[in-house]
Each structure stands twice: as C-alpha cells, then as structure tokens.
Design a protein around this motif. Structure first.
Motif, PDB file in Angstrom:
ATOM      1  N   SER A   1       0.841  -1.192   0.000  1.00  0.00           N
ATOM      2  CA  SER A   1       0.000   0.000   0.000  1.00  0.00           C
ATOM      3  C   SER A   1       0.878   1.245   0.000  1.00  0.00           C
ATOM      4  O   SER A   1       1.785   1.375   0.831  1.00  0.00           O
ATOM      5  CB  SER A   1      -0.925   0.002   1.230  1.00  0.00           C
ATOM      6  OG  SER A   1      -1.757   1.137   1.227  1.00  0.00           O
ATOM      7  N   ASN A   2       0.614   2.099  -0.951  1.00  0.00           N
ATOM      8  CA  ASN A   2       1.327   3.390  -1.057  1.00  0.00           C
ATOM      9  C   ASN A   2       2.841   3.208  -0.981  1.00  0.00           C
ATOM     10  O   ASN A   2       3.542   3.937  -0.281  1.00  0.00           O
ATOM     11  CB  ASN A   2       0.847   4.349   0.033  1.00  0.00           C
ATOM     12  CG  ASN A   2      -0.614   4.712  -0.129  1.00  0.00           C
ATOM     13  OD1 ASN A   2      -1.433   3.851  -0.422  1.00  0.00           O
ATOM     14  ND2 ASN A   2      -0.963   5.972   0.044  1.00  0.00           N
ATOM     15  N   GLY A   3       3.342   2.177  -1.671  1.00  0.00           N
ATOM     16  CA  GLY A   3       4.783   1.965  -1.744  1.00  0.00           C
ATOM     17  C   GLY A   3       5.371   1.225  -0.561  1.00  0.00           C
ATOM     18  O   GLY A   3       6.596   1.072  -0.483  1.00  0.00           O
TER      19      GLY A   3
ATOM     20  N   VAL B   1      -1.721   1.903   7.859  1.00  0.00           N
ATOM     21  CA  VAL B   1      -0.964   2.732   6.918  1.00  0.00           C
ATOM     22  C   VAL B   1      -0.531   4.029   7.590  1.00  0.00           C
ATOM     23  O   VAL B   1      -1.301   4.677   8.314  1.00  0.00           O
ATOM     24  CB  VAL B   1      -1.813   3.032   5.665  1.00  0.00           C
ATOM     25  CG1 VAL B   1      -1.138   4.084   4.793  1.00  0.00           C
ATOM     26  CG2 VAL B   1      -2.035   1.772   4.869  1.00  0.00           C
TER      27      VAL B   1
ATOM     28  N   VAL C   1       0.063   7.706   7.375  1.00  0.00           N
ATOM     29  CA  VAL C   1      -0.274   8.895   6.575  1.00  0.00           C
ATOM     30  C   VAL C   1      -0.351  10.099   7.502  1.00  0.00           C
ATOM     31  O   VAL C   1      -0.482   9.964   8.731  1.00  0.00           O
ATOM     32  CB  VAL C   1      -1.627   8.711   5.843  1.00  0.00           C
ATOM     33  CG1 VAL C   1      -1.516   7.674   4.747  1.00  0.00           C
ATOM     34  CG2 VAL C   1      -2.733   8.328   6.815  1.00  0.00           C
TER      35      VAL C   1
ATOM     36  N   ASP D   1      -3.884   0.905  -3.043  1.00  0.00           N
ATOM     37  CA  ASP D   1      -3.480   2.313  -2.875  1.00  0.00           C
ATOM     38  C   ASP D   1      -4.601   3.068  -2.165  1.00  0.00           C
ATOM     39  O   ASP D   1      -5.745   3.075  -2.611  1.00  0.00           O
ATOM     40  CB  ASP D   1      -3.196   2.950  -4.231  1.00  0.00           C
ATOM     41  CG  ASP D   1      -1.927   2.401  -4.856  1.00  0.00           C
ATOM     42  OD1 ASP D   1      -0.960   2.214  -4.106  1.00  0.00           O
ATOM     43  OD2 ASP D   1      -1.913   2.158  -6.073  1.00  0.00           O
TER      44      ASP D   1
ATOM     45  N   ILE E   1      -6.176   6.420  -1.237  1.00  0.00           N
ATOM     46  CA  ILE E   1      -6.197   7.788  -1.757  1.00  0.00           C
ATOM     47  C   ILE E   1      -7.143   8.622  -0.897  1.00  0.00           C
ATOM     48  O   ILE E   1      -8.298   8.239  -0.686  1.00  0.00           O
ATOM     49  CB  ILE E   1      -6.673   7.833  -3.227  1.00  0.00           C
ATOM     50  CG1 ILE E   1      -5.881   6.845  -4.078  1.00  0.00           C
ATOM     51  CG2 ILE E   1      -6.558   9.248  -3.780  1.00  0.00           C
ATOM     52  CD1 ILE E   1      -4.406   7.127  -4.168  1.00  0.00           C
ATOM     53  N   TYR E   2      -6.587   9.736  -0.390  1.00  0.00           N
ATOM     54  CA  TYR E   2      -7.446  10.645   0.375  1.00  0.00           C
ATOM     55  C   TYR E   2      -7.983  11.706  -0.580  1.00  0.00           C
ATOM     56  O   TYR E   2      -7.223  12.478  -1.182  1.00  0.00           O
ATOM     57  CB  TYR E   2      -6.666  11.300   1.506  1.00  0.00           C
ATOM     58  CG  TYR E   2      -7.445  12.381   2.231  1.00  0.00           C
ATOM     59  CD1 TYR E   2      -8.697  12.110   2.775  1.00  0.00           C
ATOM     60  CD2 TYR E   2      -6.929  13.666   2.362  1.00  0.00           C
ATOM     61  CE1 TYR E   2      -9.415  13.090   3.425  1.00  0.00           C
ATOM     62  CE2 TYR E   2      -7.636  14.662   3.026  1.00  0.00           C
ATOM     63  CZ  TYR E   2      -8.888  14.370   3.558  1.00  0.00           C
ATOM     64  OH  TYR E   2      -9.597  15.347   4.201  1.00  0.00           O
TER      65      TYR E   2
END
Length: 823
Positions: free
Chosen positions: A262-264, A284, A286, A324, A326-327
């Motif tokens: 997720s997200n790299g 995650v 963030v 991924d 995404i916000y």
C-alpha cells in the motif's frame, strides 16, 4: 501392547507343554525289562514311525503321552502290564527367519523356551551396535506385531516374546542419533546428539538457535514425525521438554504470511488481525487524520477496482494485494465572492448554508443569489436558515453580486470573469479572458441547459453562468507485432484512427529481409472484436477506422514461409531448413536460386511433399510452395522410401527391394512408440496401427512409398503404491526404477523401499523384486523401465508380488474409469 505380549508368552508356554510330534523328531521308546522292544526312531516325512508288532504308526500331531498309550496297546499283546515311556530325544529343526539389518535363519529347537531376547544372545547381536531393538517387527500367521526389546534390556522383562516355528523377525538398522527441525528457527536442519545427550525438544531447539522472534507470533502448530507416524501438537509444546526418538522430525508450522502493498510500503498483518480494508487504513502511515480517510478516502485494489472506503471497512483483502489508499477531501468550488476551493471535513456539516457561513458573508445586500446545479437560492434565506441543501463532492457554487458586470464559468473548470461596468460582454471575450484561445478545444458551451454555437461571438448577459465542457484525450492500447507497444493518447488536434495510431507506435514489421511480418489488425471494443483488417490494406490506404477511448488493438504475425529440402547436394539423408523473407517470392524458382541452382547429377524431377500428399514437377516449372512442405531433390528416387515425422520433416531411407513395414520401423530406427502410421503408396492412403504386429509384418513397403507418423509416442509407464503422485509417467531412454519413483513425487512415509516390484510389460509379465535401499547405496544395480511396465512401491515388505496383483488391478481399473469419464 503389554497385554498382547503377556498373552503371547502364556500361549507359548502352553504350547511347550502340549508339544506335538513333527517329521524329523527323534523319539525314544523304552519298555521296562524289554530291550528288544526299546528303540529310537525318527518321524519320517510322511509323519509315521515303524514299530514291532505295529508296523507303520502315524504319529504326526500327537503328544508323547498319546504315543505312549498307542505303543502300550501293541505291547500288551505280548507282555502283561507293560511299562512304556516315550520321550523326544532330539527335536527336528524349528526355524525362524531374521530380516532387516541381518538376513539369516535360526533353529529355535535348541531351546524349548526360545525367546526374542535369547535369540539376540544366540546371534551375538550387541545392543551397542547399529541394530534398532526398539522397533522390532514380528510376523506370525499373517499378523504383524511390534516389540520394543530395548525396554527389556532396560529392566522391563514383560516385553520379551516366546518364539514359534515360522516366525519372521524384522530388526531394522539403528538410526543415527540425530533429529531434524524445520520452520522458523535460526538454523533449521539436521542435528547430532552425543551418547551422553538425551534427544529432547528443548535441546534440539537450542542447537537450532531458537525460534526467530519476528516469527514467534506466526506459529500455528508443531508436527512431530517419529517412526513414520505423525502427531500434531499446539504451539505450547515448544515450552515443554519432551523426549524425542532417533531420527525424529520436528516441523514447526506457521500461519501463512499475510501482507498487502500500500502506497509503496509492504504492510504485514498478524495472524490475529482482521485482513480487512479498515485494518489496512489503521496500519498505513499517513499525515491525514484516519477518520478523514475512512470518510472521504477511496481505495484502488490491484489497479482496477476503485471503491470508497466508507461502507467497505470490512472488505476482506487477499495476501499480496496492491491497495493504494487515496485521500480525496470533500471540496466544493466557489465562484464569485471569496472564490476558490473550500475543504469541508467530516466533522463539518456539508450543507450550502454552512458553506455560506464558513465563507463569512458580511454584506448580504450586495449579493444577488447563490447558484448551485441549475438552481438559485436567496442569500438571506441561507444565512437565516430558511432554506438549505446538501452539497456534493466537487460541486460548483456560484455566489453572484449585484451591480457587477461579470460572467461565471462552471463545468470542466471554474472561473470568475469581470468586465468594466459599461463594457459589452460577448462569448469570445469571455473565452479570451478565461484563457481559452483555441475553439477546437471546446466540446460544448451551455447557458441554462441551452447549447451555444461557438462559431459565433454571441452576446452574453452580465451575471450569466456559462457551463463549458472541454474535449478529453482518447487513449488506445496497441500490442502484438508492432515496433512499439503501449497506450497512446490522441488529443483534440489529432485524428483518432488506425493510421495515426500506427504512426505513433512506430509502424509494422514489414521489412524485405524479415522472415516474420505483421499480418492482421484486430480492433477490440468492450471485450468484442469489432474489426479485422489486413495490414497491407492499412498501408495502402484502402482501409482505416476511427478509434474510441478504451479501444484495444492487437497485431498478429505470420511467417513468410519455410520448406525442408533434401538431396540438393547429393546427400539423400541430409536436410536443410530454408526460410523465405518478405522480399522473396515463395515459389520453386526462388528456392532453386537460394540453393545456388541444381547441381550436376541431381534428377530434374523434383518431389514436393505437403500435408495433402505429394506431387512431382520438372525443375524448370515454377510452382508456388506451401509453408512447411518438403522438397526432394533426388539422384535415384525409385530406390528410396520416405518417413515423414509428426512435425512434417521427412527422412529418406534407401531400399534395394521391398520390405515389410515391421522391418522398416525396426531396421531404420523409427520410434516404435508412435502408435499409428499412414502409408501413401501409388496414390493410395492406408492407416496402420503398429501395435498390431501381424499387420506390420504383412504390409509391404516399396521404394517410392511415403510413411507418415500420425500419433504421438506412447512412451509411458505406471508408478503406483506408496508414492506421492501415483499414476502415469513419461519415459526417457534408460529411465530406471529409482528415477521413475522420483518422477512420481518420491515415496511417502508408508513406503517399503526394500520390496519394490517391477512388473515387466504389465501385470501378466515377469515380476522383479528390487531393493531400492541397496540401489541408493550403490550396493546393487538399478533396472530400466520400459513402456507398459508397472512399478509398485508397497507398504508391507512381507507380501509377495502375487499378493499385490489384486490391489494393482483395482488401481488400474480406477485410472481406466477416470480416463473413460474424461473422454
């Protein structure tokens, strides 16, 4: 087990007191005071003895007491009240058979009470040697029992067994003092123990470096295999110090590792954590408030599935998914008063009245109205709560002023265009100030749902709301036999057609020196082929096609052509593969030119073999060639026969006289595992099953005939029994029994390698017993498996090849039933 052994010893004791005579026993008969009637006799093979006044007496199966009574009755005829005594002066041999670590037989008649421990002493077998006394097998009357004689030597005397004639005793080889461990330990593998060390689980773990800390919470269960018996324990067993046997295998099993990218980042889930989208969001890292992500974020799963996170928190993920996060904050576009992008968090009301209050409208009298999605609202009604509406993400809100000369733009972009008070407003002025200089870029302009003609500079009233839609780029993917594969974008200035697409992708492969060239273009739209076009037609401009967004275009390839050539250099058995390029004509004339012309001594008659048959042409005739054909340049064609293999490649064989088909496939090394052949003779085709020997012997092959191989090789054998993947295997030349067993997944824990059977040609053929243990140790030579053979790996080393035939028959019937069902 102990109860059985006690019963066995009691039975044996009773047996000793009720011993019956057998052939070979030497019997002493004593009659008191009558030496002429006292003698020693041996029980003959038919179970009888000779005695005066009685002749032949059948004594087999009788006790000495019973024989005394029989003799007394005969002696009473000549002597009054005789005293008769009968005893066994010498027992006939009573053999038991020892297998395994040693192979021998032993006469237990030397001791009337021969036990297993006594036998070990008689054989001089030391407990300090390589014999495994803890796992002895005893076979008696088709029943097999296990005896732990090691316990007997440790003082547990109830483990000993009284032997009987015909017993088969299997004493295995003592395993090394080792144990094995696999799983999440620092150093998995085999570990040795000294004579002073006990083989315990805790010591084995210590030797292996202990459990890896990062894997400890993943442990699911522990499997311990001893003497081919597997037991499964909970992970708590690792905290206990249990005793292990020699050769024990400890397999620490773990839960499958579960992770998501997720997200790299690689995000791992522990076994006790739910594998859901909501848990992923929680894990995650963030910078945004997690609650905002849960409310306004969305997830793209494996690049093709986009879903909002809200309402899908319990969506189950699969290990290895790419997710991924995404916000997408909740924003609205404000045009006019305090114009810009306004973000409303999940904690704020997402209503129009709240937005007006958040903007801080302080001059209500100067406002005309608020315009949202084609509907107008009075500013004072919103401020004082007399009306309201829910806002949608990305919505455009226009706040119009009184007394201003302005135009408001919504749609694909938002703008607030202001003019001097007395200036006339036109469409082109608005577009110019909105920095839209190219009218071709515009798809549509609307005022109150009505489309405007963008080719005319229409007057626009002050306060008008214009909805402008811009042209979007078209994306088309092309793959296959093109110079550059990928997805290509067409902007509004480009024609979105096939010719433009192949210009972007570098064009086709059509060079004059290429052996493979681009062939057909397939256009796929919404998972359906909507068009198939020849590449040549596109190049010549005969055909083209407009493309749409999301189209998939695939270009196939084809070989220009190839032929197999025999005999052009005078060597009939040598062939060459000749390929043609796009710049060459695929015909006989070009072929001869590529070969450098016909050499001296070669026949002017050329034979061409194709899938439909053969034809003979003169060398100066020019005929088109067929891809994959065989071209024969011959010196003396009438003395050759041709064998065409399954790939279309021809082999030539010289014949000075006709021979049978059987001789051909035998003498000229034709693979006999091909089941069907087709013979082309004098224009007539006939199909022959070569497994029918009578037919192959009876069919005559003449020079000039063509033999085609129609079937694939039947080069298989069966490997059945205690292997991991029983069934049919393919054979190579020289495949051995051990190699065949390895092909079948090797043996399982029940296999007996000392008694493997090879049934040559099937169950009706000769059965050969093989000790694969000796093969592995290079003590004996392995045997070659041939097509149709059956290799059977049994579980019981004591059964014969004949015993296993019904079992194998049932297995073969099952395979045949499955094959029939599949067909």
């Amino acid at each position: 087990m102990k109860k059985f052994l006690i019963m066995l010893m009691v039975t044996a004791s009773i047996f000793l007191f009720s011993y019956t005579l057998r052939p070979g026993d030497e019997v002493s008969i004593y009659v008191f005071g009558q030496p002429e009637l006292s003698l020693q006799v041996v029980v003959s093979v038919d179970g009888t003895i000779s005695y005066p006044f009685a002749g032949e007496i059948y004594v087999k199966g009788k006790t000495t007491k019973e024989l005394e009574e029989i003799i007394r009755e005969y002696v009473k005829k000549v002597i009054k009240d005789p005293i008769v005594t009968v005893y066994i002066s010498k027992y006939a041999p009573m053999y038991v058979y020892i297998q395994g670590a040693i192979n021998t037989s032993f006469d237990i008649s030397v001791d009337n009470n021969m036990t297993l421990s006594k036998l070990v002493s008689f054989l001089n077998l030391s407990t300090k040697t390589t014999f495994d006394f803890s796992n002895i097998k005893l076979k008696r009357n088709n029943k097999v029992f296990y005896v732990n004689l090691e316990d007997y030597y440790n003082g547990k005397f109830d483990e000993d067994v009284v032997l009987e004639e015909g017993d088969i005793i299997y004493i295995p080889i003592q395993k090394d003092k080792v144990a094995y461990i696999t799983g999440p330990v620092k150093n998995p593998g085999e570990f040795s123990f000294s004579e002073a060390e006990n083989i315990t689980l805790s010591l084995l773990l210590a030797k292996a470096g202990g459990i890896l800390d990062e894997k400890r919470r993943y442990i699911k269960e522990v499997e311990i295999v001893e003497d081919n018996v597997s037991k499964v324990y909970s992970s708590d067993i690792l905290e206990k110090d249990i005793q292990l046997k020699r050769g024990a295998i400890v397999n620490i099993k773990t839960h499958s590792e579960f992770y998501v990218y997720s997200n790299g980042m690689k995000i791992e889930f522990y076994p006790d954590e739910p594998k859901t989208l909501g848990m992923l969001v929680a894990k995650v890292l963030v910078d945004v408030d997690k609650q905002e992500i849960l409310n306004d974020g969305f997830a793209i799963i494996n690049g093709n599935k986009k879903i909002p996170i809200k309402g899908n928190e319990n969506l189950k993920l699969d290990s290895g998914d790419v997710v991924d996060i995404i916000y997408a904050p909740f924003t609205v576009n404000v045009v006019g008063y305090k114009g810009g992008v306004v973000n409303l968090t999940s904690k704020e009301p997402r209503t129009l009245s709240y937005l007006i209050k958040k903007l801080g409208v302080d001059d209500i009298e100067s406002m005309l109205d608020v315009y949202v999605s084609g509907k107008s609202y009075k500013i004072e009604d919103l401020v004082f709560g007399r009306t309201d509406r829910e806002l949608e993400k990305g919505e455009t809100v226009v706040i119009r002023y009184l007394g201003e000369n302005v135009v408001y733009i919504v749609g694909d972009f938002s703008s607030y265009v202001k003019f001097p008070f007395n200036e006339k407003i036109t469409l082109y002025k608005v577009l110019s100030r909105a920095r839209i200089s190219d009218l071709k870029r515009i798809e549509r302009v609307e005022v109150n749902g009505k489309k405007l003609d963008v080719t005319k500079d229409t007057d626009i009233d002050s306060g008008t709301i214009l909805r402008i839609t811009l042209k979007k780029p078209i994306h088309v993917t092309v793959m296959g036999y093109v110079k550059k594969e990928g997805t290509f974008a067409f902007n509004y200035t480009e024609k979105s057609d096939l010719i433009t697409l192949f210009g972007k992708s570098g064009g086709f492969y059509l060079g004059p020196k290429l052996y493979f060239i681009s062939d057909f273009v397939y256009v796929i739209r919404n998972n359906k082929v909507i068009s198939k076009i020849n590449v040549e037609d596109i190049l010549e401009g005969k055909k083209n096609m407009e493309l749409k967004d999301g189209d998939f275009v695939y270009v196939t390839s084809r070989e220009v052509g190839h032929v197999y050539v025999f005999g052009y250099d005078g060597e009939e058995r040598k062939y060459s593969l000749i390929k043609f390029t796009r710049g060459e004509t695929f015909d006989l004339k070009t072929l001869i030119a590529k070969l450098g012309g016909i050499k001296k001594g070669i026949s002017k008659k050329i034979t061409i073999l194709t899938k439909d048959g053969k034809k003979t042409v003169d060398w100066n005739e020019n005929v088109a060639l067929e891809n994959g054909a065989t071209v024969l340049f011959e010196r003396d064609r009438k003395n050759y026969v041709y064998v065409v293999d399954k790939d279309g490649k021809a082999n030539t064989f010289y014949l000075d006289e006709p021979i049978s088909l059987f001789e051909l496939i035998t003498n000229f090394d034709v693979n006999k595992n091909y089941k069907k052949l087709e013979v082309l003779s004098d224009g007539t085709k006939i199909s022959i099953d070569v497994s029918d020997v009578e037919k192959t012997l009876g069919y005559i092959i003449k020079p000039g005939d063509v033999v085609k191989i129609l079937d694939v090789p039947q080069n298989v054998a069966y490997v059945l029994g205690e292997v991991n993947k029983p069934g049919i295997i393919s054979l190579n030349k020289g495949t051995t029994v051990l190699e065949a067993v390895i092909q079948a997944g090797y043996i399982n824990q029940n296999a007996s390698l000392s008694s493997v059977y090879l049934y040559k040609g099937g169950l009706n053929g000769k059965a050969i017993k093989i000790n694969l243990n000796d093969v592995i140790k290079n003590k004996t030579k392995d045997l070659v498996v041939e097509p149709g053979d059956i290799v059977y790996v049994p579980s019981d080393p004591f059964k014969s090849a004949l015993d296993w035939i019904p079992v194998i028959n049932n297995i073969l019937s099952l395979y045949n039933n499955i094959s029939t069902a599949v067909k």
